[in-house]
Design an enzyme around this catalytic site. Sequence first.
Site, mmCIF file in Angstrom:
data_model
loop_
_atom_site.group_PDB
_atom_site.id
_atom_site.type_symbol
_atom_site.label_atom_id
_atom_site.label_comp_id
_atom_site.label_asym_id
_atom_site.label_seq_id
_atom_site.Cartn_x
_atom_site.Cartn_y
_atom_site.Cartn_z
ATOM 1 C CB SER A 213 -0.856 -0.007 1.267
ATOM 2 O OG SER A 213 -1.441 1.252 1.466
ATOM 3 C CE1 TYR B 124 -3.852 -1.965 5.274
ATOM 4 C CE2 TYR B 124 -3.024 0.172 4.556
ATOM 5 C CZ TYR B 124 -3.663 -1.022 4.271
ATOM 6 O OH TYR B 124 -4.114 -1.269 3.008
ATOM 7 C CE LYS C 268 -1.626 -3.685 2.973
ATOM 8 N NZ LYS C 268 -1.950 -5.015 2.411
#
Length: 299
Positions: free
Chosen positions: A153, A166, A170
Amino acid sequence: MSEVRLDGKTAIVTGAGNGLGRSHAHLLASLGANVVVNDLGCSVDGSGNSTSAAETVVAEIKEAGGNAVANTDSITDRAAVPNIIKTALDTFGGLHILVNNAGILRDKSLKKMTDAEWDAVIDTHLTGSYNVTKAAWPILREQNYGRIVITASGSGMFGNFGQTNYGAAKAGLIGFAKALAAEGAKNNVKTNILCPAAASRMTENLMPGQMLDKIKPEAVSPIVAYMCTEEISTSGAIFEAGAGNFSHANWARGKIYKTPNESGVATVDEIAAHFDEIIDMSDATVLDNPAAAMGAFMS
Ligand code: NAI
């Protein structure tokens, strides 16, 4: 009919019950691949489970004339993950493609984040992708053929407010995929990285409605399907995709400042004096492997 085909290949797509994974599964199946539609059927934050997400997508693929089978094991359940691989082998007699896509969100600023919110996101994205890839790896290596997609991401490349968990997962996946690319080179196992942007239940609260209408998951899947083909030339490459735009992203390094000191050790005052030079990216060089990255320092 598309000229690029995946006939005879079997793919696992994790988290294929919704959003991007569902779209990837549909496209791979329409290109002739047999698809294991893996999905736990949980909510965006990872809670709950249901068999209906995976089963619905399998029914849709079959309705469209494709081959698919459902699997509802969690990618975080290490004891159950071998069953995802077994589903491919038992149903279709092989495994050639793995699209690691399943994911959840537990957004909070670090100040408010609980350990459980950190752990759940790292476990799903980073460790979950590791679990499934680790289980598939011996098959892909031994048959000297494999195509792996890792879903990263922009949050992992650039950082987003409220996404330390997150973003860390990622960014970790980018390192994981680049190391896998090196480890799979001898056995024709190619691993590439996707940084997508698409409207899904995961992003519906993060982007304005008008924008969501324009960025369909289907606009991302063509490059994922291409990463799964025999002819893909790259391994360890990061591709951004969204709203019909496709690009290759990479690390870059600015000019190198080298201390004139014989000892090779700069003073802090020297760093302060040359800081503008050190942060100058106007003449940046693209770096795509560790030897190129370290070579300039060692020469
Ligand atoms: P989504 O929420 O629509 O789909 C994710 C799917 O993963 C769900 O069906 C869910 O049930 C499944 N899942 C979650 N945990 C699982 C587990 N432990 N085992 C098996 N299945 C599990 O989300 P979306 O947007 O389609 O995201 C797909 C991937 O793309 C994720 O990895 C996400 O982080 C990534 N991504 C998405 C972006 C976007 O703009 N939608 C942007 C950047 C990355």
